[in-house]
Design a protein around this motif. Structure first.
Motif, short mmCIF file in Angstrom:
data_model
loop_
_atom_site.label_atom_id
_atom_site.label_comp_id
_atom_site.label_asym_id
_atom_site.label_seq_id
_atom_site.Cartn_x
_atom_site.Cartn_y
_atom_site.Cartn_z
N THR A 146 1.05 2.82 -3.22
CA THR A 146 -0.21 3.04 -3.93
C THR A 146 -0.92 4.28 -3.42
O THR A 146 -0.54 4.86 -2.41
CB THR A 146 -1.19 1.86 -3.72
OG1 THR A 146 -1.55 1.83 -2.34
CG2 THR A 146 -0.58 0.54 -4.12
N ASP A 147 -1.96 4.62 -4.16
CA ASP A 147 -2.89 5.65 -3.73
C ASP A 147 -4.18 4.91 -3.42
O ASP A 147 -4.72 4.22 -4.29
CB ASP A 147 -3.08 6.65 -4.88
CG ASP A 147 -3.81 7.88 -4.42
OD1 ASP A 147 -4.08 7.98 -3.21
OD2 ASP A 147 -4.08 8.74 -5.27
N TYR A 148 -4.66 5.00 -2.18
CA TYR A 148 -5.79 4.16 -1.81
C TYR A 148 -6.66 4.89 -0.81
O TYR A 148 -6.20 5.31 0.24
CB TYR A 148 -5.28 2.83 -1.21
CG TYR A 148 -6.35 1.83 -0.88
CD1 TYR A 148 -7.47 1.67 -1.70
CD2 TYR A 148 -6.25 1.02 0.24
CE1 TYR A 148 -8.45 0.74 -1.40
CE2 TYR A 148 -7.23 0.09 0.56
CZ TYR A 148 -8.33 -0.05 -0.27
OH TYR A 148 -9.30 -0.97 0.03
N SER A 149 -7.96 5.02 -1.16
CA SER A 149 -8.86 5.76 -0.28
C SER A 149 -9.98 4.89 0.25
O SER A 149 -10.98 5.39 0.74
CB SER A 149 -9.46 6.93 -1.04
OG SER A 149 -10.26 6.43 -2.09
N LEU A 177 0.82 -1.22 0.00
CA LEU A 177 0.00 0.00 0.00
C LEU A 177 0.85 1.27 0.00
O LEU A 177 0.43 2.30 -0.51
CB LEU A 177 -0.93 0.01 1.21
CG LEU A 177 -2.12 -0.94 1.18
CD1 LEU A 177 -2.88 -0.89 2.49
CD2 LEU A 177 -3.04 -0.63 0.01
N PRO A 200 -6.68 -0.04 -4.79
CA PRO A 200 -5.41 0.69 -4.71
C PRO A 200 -4.83 0.97 -6.09
O PRO A 200 -4.91 0.12 -6.98
CB PRO A 200 -4.51 -0.28 -3.92
CG PRO A 200 -5.42 -1.23 -3.25
CD PRO A 200 -6.65 -1.32 -4.08
N ASP A 201 -4.26 2.14 -6.23
CA ASP A 201 -3.72 2.56 -7.51
C ASP A 201 -2.21 2.70 -7.38
O ASP A 201 -1.72 3.51 -6.59
CB ASP A 201 -4.38 3.92 -7.86
CG ASP A 201 -3.89 4.46 -9.18
OD1 ASP A 201 -3.41 3.66 -10.00
OD2 ASP A 201 -3.98 5.69 -9.37
N TRP A 202 -1.45 1.86 -8.11
CA TRP A 202 0.02 1.85 -7.98
C TRP A 202 0.59 3.20 -8.43
O TRP A 202 0.35 3.63 -9.53
CB TRP A 202 0.60 0.71 -8.83
CG TRP A 202 2.09 0.61 -8.71
CD1 TRP A 202 3.02 1.21 -9.50
CD2 TRP A 202 2.82 -0.12 -7.71
NE1 TRP A 202 4.27 0.90 -9.07
CE2 TRP A 202 4.19 0.08 -7.96
CE3 TRP A 202 2.44 -0.93 -6.63
CZ2 TRP A 202 5.20 -0.49 -7.19
CZ3 TRP A 202 3.45 -1.49 -5.85
CH2 TRP A 202 4.80 -1.27 -6.13
N GLY A 257 -2.75 4.83 1.45
CA GLY A 257 -1.44 4.60 0.85
C GLY A 257 -0.37 5.45 1.53
O GLY A 257 0.67 4.95 1.97
#
Lengths: 311, 307
Positions: free
Chosen positions: B52-55, B49, B60-62, B275
């Motif tokens: 990543t960008d994760y809300s 994480l 999750p967005d790498w 993230g």
């Protein structure tokens, strides 16, 4: 373990025996000192210690006394003398939040009991394996176990939260209890390993000859002898879980699930700033169980710290 | 004595016993499941994480090293590191010095040892509770207990303590020092292991108490001092509750009590930047690991082992 009807002095005495035993060296004697100067010195030491002890304990005593005073007095009366004690703060504080304070106490009790049960059962099982059994990768696992003692909870709390929210456990007590059933409080495993290693192996052998398997040895020989270590684990788990704020804050979201620390925090955020008396009263209510655990369990607490260096 | 010395012992020889894998793993099963699902699994997830960008709302967005680059320019993060370092590097030595001082005093055959020990130990059981943090908030409030005393003593305009960015962190350091009881107990246990004959011999040779302290007590107690330093540094880096309650969750005034963990909480559970919060958590692990490593390296120069 300790009978509630015992006098405090008995507990203190028991404490001394438990802590210092009979085989330990006596404290350092004042060999070179004669009666005169040593007496003055001793008086000075005692005065210093009494002053330090008073300073340490003053805030607690003051909070206790203030909880029986009208709120207006709390900001006017720094002393400990209590005139016209009142229970108003307790009555107000008990019903100041959405639910009566008993609800939060009950929630805390559920979590604490679950945590104690979990720690005692799971940690003793793991400890028996580490202390008495031989299996592949034992040393590797033991090293990992010791390292997890020092692992900050913050590095696993985010994924734990995601995991528990996906299985619908957020806002239940499960995230606070289930990890304890899985022996994640590794210092208790360590404490019990240390304790079991101190028990004579001949007992295991004798039980084996009498036909006991590992389960029999564990449940009939080791567990009964491990009562002091279990007591230490129980008391520490009690106090830490009772005080725990961080994980409750993360996992419990609705007021009916709040544990005592969360309730106090909610109290402070809502009306607390204008009603210190009631907030002090509920703070005292929240500290009483910790104090009782300390009073009746201190010999186990002190021995636990002294042997493993846990907090 | 401790988990630390145990780690060292593992390398030593082992005795031969009958291997019993089945029973071993059966007894260890709860712990192993916990290790996999509660500790190691989440650790690996956290590591992932962190990149990543994760809300929580979308998968999750790498983003590669973006979170770590962002840390470099994050002023509040830098400030929180500074605040935490100040807290740890001032609070821990003071706390341990007091713990050692009182333990040495108590160990000199003091009458009433159990009483003093209990009084000094009690606060360390309560220090991390919300109730004590609330008490601290009152005591060090603008018109709190401390200022009532100061006004009584004739101090014209005492500071607002927790309301004053110059003093707020100091009150938390004081709370940390207040909990010196548990290291004190460890010191007391260590002091009792020092054979009395050393002191007797030194007395015969005419060594003063002061000399005895530095030449006997300190070297023989040094492994325990070391242990306490390592433990307390690790613990105080993770302090959270006191700063959260005293500052009302903000880390204020002016971010002066914004502990590392509090900032992590705000990012992760206030703004749901999971993230970034994970990346910050790993920074905490690295910082703690570095401090612990420094402690171990430095220990070669001052810790004295008997054997």
């Amino acid at each position: 373990m300790t009978n509630p009807t015992q006098q405090p002095s008995d507990i203190v005495a028991a404490n001394e025996v438990a802590l210092h035993g009979v085989d330990e060296p006596p404290t350092q004697p004042d060999v070179a000192e004669s009666a005169g100067p040593s007496r003055i010195r001793s008086v000075v030491k005692h005065i210093l210690l009494v002053a330090a002890a008073l300073l340490m304990i003053y805030p607690l005593l003051w909070m206790l006394v203030s909880s029986f005073r009208p709120t207006a007095f709390i900001f006017r009366e720094p002393g400990l003398w209590l005139t016209d004690p009142t229970l108003d703060n307790y009555a107000q504080g008990w019903f100041a939040l959405q639910h009566p304070f008993s609800q939060y106490l009950l929630n805390s009790i559920i979590v604490v009991l679950g945590a104690i049960l979990g720690n005692v059962v799971s940690c003793s099982l793991a400890a028996y394996a580490f202390a008495r059994l031989k299996f592949k990768f034992k040393n590797v696992f033991f090293a990992i176990m010791l390292m997890t003692i020092m692992l900050p909870i913050h590095v696993i709390i985010v994924p734990q939260y995601i995991m528990f929210s996906q299985i619908g456990w957020v806002n239940t007590f499960l995230p606070l209890i289930v990890p304890k059933l899985l022996a994640t409080d590794a210092f208790f495993v360590f404490l019990m390993v240390q304790f079991i290693r101190g028990l004579p192996k001949e007992l295991d052998e004798a039980a084996r000859i009498d036909g006991c398997g590992h389960w029999g040895i564990f449940s009939r020989v080791i567990m009964p002898l491990m009562v002091p270590a279990i007591a230490t684990t129980t008391i520490f788990t009690f106090i830490w879980t009772w005080n725990d704020f961080f994980s409750s804050l993360i996992f419990l979201t609705s007021p009916d699930k709040f544990t005592v620390p969360l309730a106090l925090r909610a109290f402070m955020d809502s009306t607390g700033m204008s009603n210190w008396g009631a907030m002090f009263a509920m703070s005292i209510v929240s500290l009483v169980p910790v104090f009782l655990a300390f009073l009746f369990g201190q010999r186990f607490l002190i021995r636990g710290i002294a042997t493993t260096g846990i907090k | 004595m401790s988990a630390l010395s145990e780690l060292g012992k593992l390398k030593g020889g082992r005795r031969e016993e009958a291997t019993d894998n089945a029973a071993g793993y059966l007894f260890l099963a709860p712990w192993l499941i916990g290790l996999a699902f509660i500790t190691v699994g989440p650790m690996l997830a956290s590591l992932y994480l962190a990149f990543t960008d994760y809300s929580l709302l979308q998968p999750p967005d790498w983003v590669g090293l973006e979170n770590f680059e962002r840390m470099l320019g994050d002023r509040r993060l830098h400030n929180s590191i500074l605040v935490t370092f100040t807290y740890v590097l001032i609070g821990t030595p003071l706390q341990l010095a007091l713990a050692l001082g009182i333990a040495v005093l108590l160990n000199q055959g003091m009458k009433g040892l159990p009483f003093y020990r209990s009084v000094f130990y009690l606060p360390s059981l309560m220090g991390s509770s919300v109730a004590i943090a609330i008490l601290w908030r009152q005591i060090f409030g603008t018109s709190g207990l401390v200022n009532q005393f100061l006004t009584f003593l004739g101090v014209p305009s005492p500071p607002g303590w927790i309301a004053d960015p110059d003093y707020a962190l100091g009150t938390l350091v004081l709370l940390h020092i207040w909990t010196f009881g548990s290291p004190m107990i460890i010191f007391l246990a260590g002091l009792r292991q020092i054979p009395t004959m050393y002191y007797e011999a030194a007395s015969v040779d005419g060594a003063s108490k002061w000399t005895q302290f530095w030449t006997i007590t300190m070297p023989l107690l040094s492994p325990i001092i070391f242990f306490n330093v390592v433990l307390q540094v690790i613990n105080s880096f993770q302090s959270f509750t006191q700063a959260f309650i005293v500052s009302g969750g903000t880390g204020g005034p002016s971010d002066s009590t914004l502990f590392f963990t509090l900032y992590l909480y705000q990012r992760g559970f206030g703004q749901f930047q999971m993230g970034y919060a994970s990346a910050i958590a790993w920074l905490l692990v690295v910082i703690i690991a570095i401090f612990t490593a420094i402690n171990f390296i430095a220990s070669k120069y001052w810790v004295f082992y008997d054997d």
